[in-house]
Design a protein around this motif. Sequence first.
Motif, PDB file in Angstrom:
ATOM      1  N   UNK A  84      42.429  41.009  34.243  1.00  0.00           N
ATOM      2  CA  UNK A  84      41.169  40.679  33.576  1.00  0.00           C
ATOM      3  C   UNK A  84      40.372  41.976  33.496  1.00  0.00           C
ATOM      4  N   UNK A  85      39.962  42.353  32.292  1.00  0.00           N
ATOM      5  CA  UNK A  85      39.205  43.592  32.111  1.00  0.00           C
ATOM      6  C   UNK A  85      37.819  43.292  31.561  1.00  0.00           C
ATOM      7  N   UNK A  86      36.813  43.895  32.155  1.00  0.00           N
ATOM      8  CA  UNK A  86      35.439  43.822  31.666  1.00  0.00           C
ATOM      9  C   UNK A  86      35.064  45.185  31.105  1.00  0.00           C
ATOM     10  N   UNK A  87      34.565  45.195  29.881  1.00  0.00           N
ATOM     11  CA  UNK A  87      34.319  46.439  29.146  1.00  0.00           C
ATOM     12  C   UNK A  87      32.893  46.437  28.635  1.00  0.00           C
ATOM     13  N   UNK A  88      32.178  47.538  28.826  1.00  0.00           N
ATOM     14  CA  UNK A  88      30.809  47.677  28.341  1.00  0.00           C
ATOM     15  C   UNK A  88      30.840  47.779  26.809  1.00  0.00           C
ATOM     16  N   UNK A  89      30.072  46.927  26.151  1.00  0.00           N
ATOM     17  CA  UNK A  89      30.186  46.803  24.702  1.00  0.00           C
ATOM     18  C   UNK A  89      29.696  48.039  23.954  1.00  0.00           C
ATOM     19  N   UNK A  90      28.608  48.636  24.384  1.00  0.00           N
ATOM     20  CA  UNK A  90      28.043  49.767  23.640  1.00  0.00           C
ATOM     21  C   UNK A  90      28.849  51.044  23.818  1.00  0.00           C
ATOM     22  N   UNK A  91      29.180  51.381  25.063  1.00  0.00           N
ATOM     23  CA  UNK A  91      29.911  52.620  25.324  1.00  0.00           C
ATOM     24  C   UNK A  91      31.416  52.441  25.208  1.00  0.00           C
ATOM     25  N   UNK A  92      31.884  51.190  25.304  1.00  0.00           N
ATOM     26  CA  UNK A  92      33.303  50.837  25.302  1.00  0.00           C
ATOM     27  C   UNK A  92      34.023  51.384  26.528  1.00  0.00           C
TER      28      UNK A  92
END
Length: 310
Positions: A213-221
Amino acid sequence: LTSIQKNQSYYGMCLGHGASIYWTGKSGREFVTGIYSLQYQNEMFTLNEESVIKLASPSKCCYLDNSIGAYFTGDNRGTLTLHNPINDLQILRQYKYGDAKKMIHSIEKIDNLYAVSRDDGIIACWDIRTKGVHPSIVFEPNDDVEAWSMKGIDINQLIAGFGNGLLQIFDTRTSSALVSHTLETGICSLDTSPITRSILATTVISPEHEASICLIEQNSFNIIDTIKGAHMDTTIWSGRFVPQKNSFVSCSGNGDISKWNIDPTREEYAQNIYNNFYSNNPIISMEYETDQPSILYAQSTDKLFVIYDE
């Protein structure tokens, strides 16, 4: 918890207004799509069959646009079919790009476009307001690799997950591919959270790597957190953020569902709240009721579940 088992197999699921469930699957020898209405009585949920129609070929995915009353199914021949959800799922129009019979894995709306992701990695987008059946935008992959999942992340942007682990953002306004990441294994589901401004990706298992399961910051990716071993030795078929909360759920080939709390102040960004088993078969998709975010709908290959998730 209520589980409903009928003499059929389930492939895809999406939710409508008024506690209705749209689904695709197989009933007997026929490939079908249908609508269930959900009722709560005597402390039990029951599903009533509203409509069922036969499809020409198996459809893995479906999508309902409540804003205009349009229902779509995508089949294994690359055909996107528009149905009328208030008139017994009558077929209104069909769309297809190219001659290749490539399975449609997911359907997503981006602004006024409806996008499909296919077995050959192509992402084709149609504007159904026009009378033409040709797509308005087509994103061609660099490699012939399956595009398994999609999610809109902005009014003009979508993110797609591929079978080789590629995670790519596309801009429908400029018809261009933007930033990308490559995860260890193929990406089978994507979701976004307006609260945390993050992307949730779940992956398949491979001989070399665990599913994650990966969580990724939307703005910086940038990748915020990667959770491995969440569901033992199996693919994590779907992940969904809980509406209006800093938490998410994940489900797997083991037939279990896990819930996770997100706390950015802690070193362990996501903490497991529970892990419950619901089925002897893989749970392949989940959706939260929009009007009642404490109700979670889950779908295994042979059952539909209604789960009260406080």
